[in-house]
Design a protein around this motif. Sequence first.
Motif, PDB file in Angstrom:
ATOM      1  N   TYR A 157       0.773  -1.348   0.113  1.00  0.00           N
ATOM      2  CA  TYR A 157      -0.038  -0.188   0.039  1.00  0.00           C
ATOM      3  C   TYR A 157       0.981   1.250   0.054  1.00  0.00           C
ATOM      4  CZ  TYR A 157      -3.681   3.128   1.297  1.00  0.00           C
ATOM      5  OH  TYR A 157      -4.671   4.067   1.117  1.00  0.00           O
ATOM      6  N   ASN A 158       0.519   2.104  -0.958  1.00  0.00           N
ATOM      7  CA  ASN A 158       1.291   3.551  -1.023  1.00  0.00           C
ATOM      8  C   ASN A 158       0.266   4.537  -0.385  1.00  0.00           C
ATOM      9  OD1 ASN A 158       2.306   6.080  -1.988  1.00  0.00           O
ATOM     10  ND2 ASN A 158       3.086   4.894  -3.836  1.00  0.00           N
ATOM     11  N   GLN A 159       1.320   5.040   0.866  1.00  0.00           N
ATOM     12  CA  GLN A 159       0.515   5.949   1.747  1.00  0.00           C
ATOM     13  C   GLN A 159       0.219   7.330   0.895  1.00  0.00           C
ATOM     14  OE1 GLN A 159      -0.886   5.862   4.554  1.00  0.00           O
ATOM     15  NE2 GLN A 159      -0.019   3.581   5.258  1.00  0.00           N
ATOM     16  N   GLU A 160       1.007   7.828  -0.007  1.00  0.00           N
ATOM     17  CA  GLU A 160       0.862   8.847  -0.725  1.00  0.00           C
ATOM     18  C   GLU A 160      -0.206   8.882  -1.638  1.00  0.00           C
ATOM     19  OE1 GLU A 160       4.509  10.012  -2.480  1.00  0.00           O
ATOM     20  OE2 GLU A 160       5.681   9.984  -0.622  1.00  0.00           O
ATOM     21  N   THR A 161      -0.214   7.754  -2.571  1.00  0.00           N
ATOM     22  CA  THR A 161      -1.359   7.600  -3.552  1.00  0.00           C
ATOM     23  C   THR A 161      -2.416   7.099  -3.021  1.00  0.00           C
ATOM     24  OG1 THR A 161      -0.394   5.533  -4.325  1.00  0.00           O
ATOM     25  CG2 THR A 161       0.476   7.334  -5.251  1.00  0.00           C
ATOM     26  N   LYS A 162      -2.361   6.408  -1.944  1.00  0.00           N
ATOM     27  CA  LYS A 162      -3.819   5.611  -1.199  1.00  0.00           C
ATOM     28  C   LYS A 162      -4.309   4.790  -2.178  1.00  0.00           C
ATOM     29  CE  LYS A 162      -3.875   8.979   2.114  1.00  0.00           C
ATOM     30  NZ  LYS A 162      -3.009   8.591   3.153  1.00  0.00           N
ATOM     31  N   ARG A 163      -3.155   3.857  -2.763  1.00  0.00           N
ATOM     32  CA  ARG A 163      -3.544   2.629  -3.672  1.00  0.00           C
ATOM     33  C   ARG A 163      -2.504   1.587  -3.463  1.00  0.00           C
ATOM     34  NH1 ARG A 163      -4.491   5.434  -9.721  1.00  0.00           N
ATOM     35  NH2 ARG A 163      -6.280   6.665  -9.147  1.00  0.00           N
ATOM     36  N   PHE A 164      -2.959   0.415  -3.684  1.00  0.00           N
ATOM     37  CA  PHE A 164      -2.285  -0.782  -3.590  1.00  0.00           C
ATOM     38  C   PHE A 164      -1.452  -1.094  -4.859  1.00  0.00           C
ATOM     39  CE2 PHE A 164      -5.513  -1.684  -0.252  1.00  0.00           C
ATOM     40  CZ  PHE A 164      -4.562  -2.313   0.726  1.00  0.00           C
ATOM     41  N   TYR A 165      -0.319  -1.515  -4.787  1.00  0.00           N
ATOM     42  CA  TYR A 165       0.372  -2.030  -5.932  1.00  0.00           C
ATOM     43  C   TYR A 165       1.324  -3.330  -5.681  1.00  0.00           C
ATOM     44  CZ  TYR A 165       4.566  -0.298  -3.061  1.00  0.00           C
ATOM     45  OH  TYR A 165       5.538  -0.114  -2.156  1.00  0.00           O
ATOM     46  N   SER A 166       1.901  -3.786  -6.841  1.00  0.00           N
ATOM     47  CA  SER A 166       2.709  -4.945  -6.615  1.00  0.00           C
ATOM     48  C   SER A 166       4.186  -4.538  -7.060  1.00  0.00           C
ATOM     49  CB  SER A 166       2.123  -6.073  -7.568  1.00  0.00           C
ATOM     50  OG  SER A 166       0.980  -6.449  -7.037  1.00  0.00           O
TER      51      SER A 166
END
Length: 197
Positions: A157-166
């Motif tokens: 989870y990216n705190q800045e973009t508020k999105r999950f990523y792999s």
Amino acid sequence: MKLNQIKTLGDFMFYCKMPYYYQAKIKKMKVGDTFFMGQYREFIENNDDEYVAEAWIEKHHGFLAFYGTWTFPSRSGFIMTHGKFKIHKSEINFIEGNHEEYEKSGVRMFALVCRYLHAILKKCSYDEKMFYIKKGTSPLLMGVRVDKKFTGYKRLYNQETKRFYSLDYHRYVPMPQLQAIVSASMALGLINTEQEG
């Protein structure tokens, strides 16, 4: 544990000195997936090539394949091994040999590479381990499963973009085994590339 006592995937992990729970991750693999048992590379002095210690498993249609490469100078010499196996429930069946012919399947040499990787991990400093952890992966990539595009299955989870990523693991695609052996041999002067004349 002795080689001929390997009956299950858990036994195989135990023999390789890898965590028992890796068997659950391996069973979840889809066709095209790669499972890293570990990877460690080190640049060779005054050379662009690298010493390689890699062990991984790939999922193919109807079977799994294991690969192990070791090119660091050592008493055991270079290692380039591979083999195939199938899993039925938790039982393991090595395709290149039955339980009396484990030597032919490359299991012993694969396990040796895994054990070397385990020893390297134990010698890693806190900072070396944190290098991997801060990037969101495990030290020496141990236990990482990626898809056929070398994208990790673990969701971060990216705190800045508020999105999950792999994570993208393209930089860690295993080196072709023969290339790794030849590169290390040339760097160590074991293969003479100069022509006489």
